[in-house]
Each structure stands twice: as structure tokens, then as C-alpha cells.
Design an enzyme around this catalytic site. Structure first.
Site, PDB file in Angstrom:
ATOM      1  N   TYR A 135      34.718  36.648  29.216  1.00  9.10           N
ATOM      2  CA  TYR A 135      36.251  37.132  29.558  1.00  9.10           C
ATOM      3  C   TYR A 135      36.956  35.551  29.972  1.00  9.10           C
ATOM      4  O   TYR A 135      37.951  35.190  29.711  1.00  9.10           O
ATOM      5  CB  TYR A 135      35.789  37.570  31.097  1.00  9.10           C
ATOM      6  CG  TYR A 135      37.098  37.925  31.963  1.00  9.10           C
ATOM      7  CD1 TYR A 135      38.109  39.066  31.672  1.00  9.10           C
ATOM      8  CD2 TYR A 135      37.439  37.138  33.024  1.00  9.10           C
ATOM      9  CE1 TYR A 135      39.151  39.256  32.433  1.00  9.10           C
ATOM     10  CE2 TYR A 135      38.434  37.491  33.973  1.00  9.10           C
ATOM     11  CZ  TYR A 135      39.435  38.382  33.307  1.00  9.10           C
ATOM     12  OH  TYR A 135      40.594  38.627  34.220  1.00  9.10           O
ATOM     13  N   LYS A 167      40.205  34.143  28.469  1.00  9.11           N
ATOM     14  CA  LYS A 167      41.421  34.009  29.328  1.00  9.11           C
ATOM     15  C   LYS A 167      41.848  32.277  29.173  1.00  9.11           C
ATOM     16  O   LYS A 167      43.076  32.079  29.185  1.00  9.11           O
ATOM     17  CB  LYS A 167      41.229  34.258  30.818  1.00  9.11           C
ATOM     18  CG  LYS A 167      40.895  35.853  30.938  1.00  9.11           C
ATOM     19  CD  LYS A 167      42.216  36.290  30.508  1.00  9.11           C
ATOM     20  CE  LYS A 167      42.274  37.901  31.366  1.00  9.11           C
ATOM     21  NZ  LYS A 167      43.410  38.610  30.935  1.00  9.11           N
TER      22      LYS A 167
HETATM   23  N1  LIG Z   1      43.002  41.793  39.562  1.00  9.48           N
HETATM   24  C1  LIG Z   1      42.816  40.395  39.524  1.00  9.48           C
HETATM   25  O1  LIG Z   1      42.885  39.768  40.469  1.00  9.48           O
HETATM   26  C2  LIG Z   1      43.016  39.774  38.134  1.00  9.48           C
HETATM   27  C3  LIG Z   1      42.667  38.286  37.971  1.00  9.48           C
HETATM   28  C4  LIG Z   1      42.842  37.736  37.105  1.00  9.48           C
HETATM   29  C5  LIG Z   1      43.069  38.380  35.853  1.00  9.48           C
HETATM   30  N2  LIG Z   1      43.516  39.719  35.802  1.00  9.48           N
HETATM   31  C6  LIG Z   1      44.027  40.039  34.758  1.00  9.48           C
HETATM   32  O2  LIG Z   1      45.257  41.152  34.850  1.00  9.48           O
HETATM   33  C7  LIG Z   1      45.339  41.970  34.083  1.00  9.48           C
HETATM   34  C8  LIG Z   1      45.455  43.445  34.670  1.00  9.48           C
HETATM   35  O3  LIG Z   1      43.960  43.611  35.283  1.00  9.48           O
HETATM   36  P1  LIG Z   1      44.100  44.652  36.543  1.00  9.48           P
HETATM   37  O4  LIG Z   1      43.266  43.909  37.493  1.00  9.48           O
HETATM   38  O5  LIG Z   1      45.370  45.074  36.932  1.00  9.48           O
HETATM   39  O6  LIG Z   1      42.873  45.632  35.846  1.00  9.48           O
HETATM   40  P2  LIG Z   1      43.045  47.279  35.706  1.00  9.48           P
HETATM   41  O7  LIG Z   1      41.820  47.645  34.835  1.00  9.48           O
HETATM   42  O8  LIG Z   1      43.511  47.942  36.944  1.00  9.48           O
HETATM   43  O9  LIG Z   1      44.153  47.346  34.297  1.00  9.48           O
HETATM   44  C9  LIG Z   1      43.874  46.885  33.344  1.00  9.48           C
HETATM   45  C10 LIG Z   1      44.571  47.895  32.265  1.00  9.48           C
HETATM   46  O10 LIG Z   1      44.465  47.791  31.021  1.00  9.48           O
HETATM   47  C11 LIG Z   1      44.095  48.975  30.214  1.00  9.48           C
HETATM   48  N3  LIG Z   1      43.546  48.574  28.879  1.00  9.48           N
HETATM   49  C12 LIG Z   1      42.466  48.064  28.570  1.00  9.48           C
HETATM   50  N4  LIG Z   1      42.084  47.766  27.580  1.00  9.48           N
HETATM   51  C13 LIG Z   1      43.224  48.170  26.704  1.00  9.48           C
HETATM   52  C14 LIG Z   1      43.522  48.333  25.531  1.00  9.48           C
HETATM   53  N5  LIG Z   1      42.704  47.673  24.509  1.00  9.48           N
HETATM   54  N6  LIG Z   1      44.562  48.639  25.083  1.00  9.48           N
HETATM   55  C15 LIG Z   1      45.665  48.917  25.886  1.00  9.48           C
HETATM   56  N7  LIG Z   1      45.303  49.019  27.279  1.00  9.48           N
HETATM   57  C16 LIG Z   1      44.199  48.712  27.555  1.00  9.48           C
HETATM   58  C17 LIG Z   1      43.226  49.703  31.284  1.00  9.48           C
HETATM   59  O11 LIG Z   1      43.234  51.005  30.618  1.00  9.48           O
HETATM   60  C18 LIG Z   1      43.930  49.615  32.521  1.00  9.48           C
HETATM   61  O12 LIG Z   1      44.754  50.524  33.045  1.00  9.48           O
HETATM   62  C19 LIG Z   1      44.051  41.795  33.028  1.00  9.48           C
HETATM   63  O13 LIG Z   1      44.272  41.186  31.767  1.00  9.48           O
HETATM   64  C20 LIG Z   1      43.014  41.174  33.897  1.00  9.48           C
HETATM   65  O14 LIG Z   1      42.152  40.142  33.196  1.00  9.48           O
HETATM   66  C21 LIG Z   1      43.516  40.248  37.052  1.00  9.48           C
END
Ligand SMILES: NC(=O)c1ccc[n+]([C@@H]2O[C@H](COP(=O)([O-])OP(=O)(O)OC[C@H]3O[C@@H](n4cnc5c(N)ncnc54)[C@H](O)[C@@H]3O)[C@@H](O)[C@H]2O)c1
Length: 309
Positions: free
Chosen positions: A170, A174
């Protein structure tokens, strides 16, 4: 809030979490939104259009315009269909928010090839594929003489920029997205496209099992995923046309424009280094050794701190 009416946005992974917040905020600012979400599990297994449809219903309930899309962003042809979906349904594309993501955490020594490949595919290829198709469209418009003011907003992570144990797959994806952002920003400026990225922190299904991010009983919630979206809306304003190639770390109300890799420590030998001499120079400069501080230390340093103050 900047007025984004007349603009069309794609938000990938917008059925839940941070992406849902982006879709709602962009719609509130007046943009029409393609709500893309494959709808699988946190590990990226399965598919379900209902999370995307639910967000579309939320947007429509307050008078906005949105459409659901279930393409897999890691599928190059699927990413092309997603871009075409925006053009077919809404007639244009102005904003691409690459947000979809999955997790398959494992210590490096135990990580399987599948765990590596799946995470790299959804995050890194998933950013390339959508951006590649959208950028080709914007280049065509620009070459035809249109004034393009387009936006790509990518999603990196504190894990990628500071490094987090258990996430070599991951974090590598990233960090790659942060580098992709810098290069794409340089390439696409000539067509009127800005490219920035976010390193967000929020309470979603991705973080709630690992981190203690409970909501406060009352008052402002620093871990609400909606806290990330004002950065997206601000970057989408026409007035942000000259802000590009940046990675914004967001933690509650603290937004840091991170500094990319810098020149750092210099070890210079006029006629090239001898390994013995270089080792001695390393040991002299790093008498206590040197190692990464880790993600939490990096986040704490970033949160609320500025080089300008
Ligand atoms: N939550 C955090 O604190 C955090 C921290 C750093 C980075 N992120 C990044 O933020 C982004 C959103 O994450 P989140 O925390 O909202 O997680 P989440 O799991 O709630 O949302 C991610 C969404 O992406 C969708 N998804 C996954 N694979 C897919 C694909 N191949 N095609 C289309 N849709 C797809 C999933 O169905 C899900 O609804 C991600 O890229 C995550 O890595 C989140």
C-alpha cells in the site's frame, strides 16, 4: 464555497468514506458527479453497485445531478468507459478525483504475490488508467483551441509519504501516486490541467479497525471524512489554476502542503568517493545511526506545523 456549477466531476471509490464526502461536496458546490464505486470488500473482493447508487440518491435528494458507475478502476478499458460515461451522460469532464482504494496489509516477510499485485493494481494502476484516458480527452480539447481548466486530484496516504509498518504494498503504491502526481502535473500543465494529491486521515472502514478514531460525543469531529473534501473543492475552483503538483497532508483542520524529496544531507568528494572514506563520513554524520521515524511521528510533525511560522 467556490461555484463549480457547469462542471462535471468523476469521483472514484465514491460509494463510501472519503470519496462519498468528495462527491457530496462537489455536488453541493454545483458540479454534476459520476459516482464511481466497484463496491467490493475492504480487501477488494466482490462487486456491488448499491453504495454508488445510494450516494447518487443522496445527491439527487438535495437537488443535485449524479449518476452511478460500477467500473473497476484497475481495469484500463473499464477506466476508459468511466471517462466516456461522464462525457456521454453530462457532455463534458472537468474534474477527476482518484480516490478508490483497498487494503491487504501484511508484514513483508509473509506478503503473498496476490496481496502485492491487488493493492498495486487498484491504487497505482487505478490512478494511471483513469488519468490517462481523461488526459487524452483534455489534450484533444486543448489542441482544438478550447480553454481547458481541468483538475486531477489523486489520493496518496501518510503511509506512502511517512512509511507505515505492514504496508509495503500500500505504501509503495501511495508513494508512487505522489510521484505520479508531480510528473503528471509537469506534463499536463501545457493542456490546462492541474494535478495535485491528498494524504488524508479520516475515520472510515479502512482505519476504524486499526486506529482509535472514535467520534467525540459532541462538537466538531476531527476524523469526519467530510473534513477532507474542502481541499478538493478549493483545488477545483478556477482560481486554483496555478496550484499544481502538490501533496496535501490533511489531519482534522491541519492541511500541510508537504515538501517533496529534498536534497537532504550532502556527502561530496571532488574526485569521487572511496567506500571506506564514505563509510567513515556516514558514521561521522550519523553517530547514532539513522532510520525512518515512522508514520505516526511524521503525521504528528506535520499536523499543524508550518515552515513559514
Ligand atoms: N481513511 C483514511 O484515513 C485514509 C488514509 C490515507 C489514505 N486513504 C485513502 O483514501 C481513499 C479512500 O479510502 P476510505 O478510507 O474512504 O476507504 P473506503 O473503503 O471507505 O472507500 C474506498 C472505496 O473505494 C472503492 N473501490 C475499491 N476498489 C475499487 C476499484 N477497483 N474500482 C472502483 N472502486 C473501488 C470501495 O468499494 C470503497 O467504497 C483510498 O485511496 C485510501 O487509500 C484513506
Amino acid at each position: 464555497m467556490p461555484d463549480l456549477s457547469g462542471k462535471v466531476a468523476i469521483v472514484t471509490g465514491a460509494g463510501r468514506g472519503i470519496g462519498r464526502g468528495h462527491a457530496l461536496a462537489l455536488a453541493e458546490a454545483g458540479a454534476k458527479v459520476v459516482v464511481n464505486d466497484l463496491g467490493g470488500s475492504l480487501a477488494g473482493e466482490g462487486a456491488d453497485l448499491s453504495p454508488a447508487q445510494q450516494v447518487v440518491a443522496e445527491i439527487e435528494a438535495v437537488g443535485g445531478d449524479a449518476v452511478a458507475d460500477g467500473e473497476n478502476v484497475a481495469d484500463f478499458a473499464g477506466a476508459g468507459r468511466l471517462v466516456q460515461h461522464a462525457l456521454d451522460d453530462f457532455g463534458r469532464l472537468d474534474i477527476l478525483v482518484n480516490n478508490a482504494g483497498i487494503l491487504r496489509d501484511r508484514m513483508l516477510v509473509n506478503m503473498t504475490e496476490d496481496e502485492w499485485d491487488a493493492v498495486i493494481a487498484v491504487h497505482l494502476k487505478g490512478h494511471f488508467a483513469t488519468t490517462r484516458h481523461a488526459a487524452a480527452h483534455w489534450r484533444e480539447l486543448s489542441k482544438a483551441g478550447d480553454e481547458v481548466r481541468a483538475r486531477v486530484i489523486n489520493t496518496s496516504s501518510p503511509s506512502g509519504v511517512f512509511g507505515n509498518i505492514g504496508q509495503t504494498n500500500y505504501g509503495a503504491a501511495k508513494a508512487g501516486i505522489a510521484a505520479f502526481t508531480i510528473i503528471a502535473a509537469q506534463e499536463l500543465a501545457r493542456y490546462g490541467v492541474t494535478v495535485n494529491c491528498l494524504a488524508p486521515n479520516a475515520r472510515t472502514r479502512m482505519t476504524e479497525e486499526t486506529f482509535d478514531m472514535g467520534a467525540p460525543a459532541e462538537g466538531w469531529d476531527p476524523h469526519d471524512p467530510a473534513n477532507i473534501s474542502p481541499v478538493v473543492v478549493a483545488l477545483c475552483a478556477d482560481e486554483a489554476q496555478n496550484i499544481t503538483g502538490q501533496c496535501f497532508h490533511i489531519w482534522g483542520g491541519a492541511v500541510n502542503a508537504l515538501q517533496p524529496w529534498e536534497a537532504g544531507e550532502l556527502f561530496q568528494a571532488e574526485q569521487g568517493w572511496d567506500a571506506d572514506d564514505l563509510l567513515a563520513a556516514f558514521r561521522e554524520r550519523f553517530p547514532d545511526g539513522v532510520a525512518p521515524a515512522g508514520m505516526v511521528a511524521g503525521m504528528q510533525k506535520a499536523g499543524g506545523r508550518s515552515l513559514a511560522t
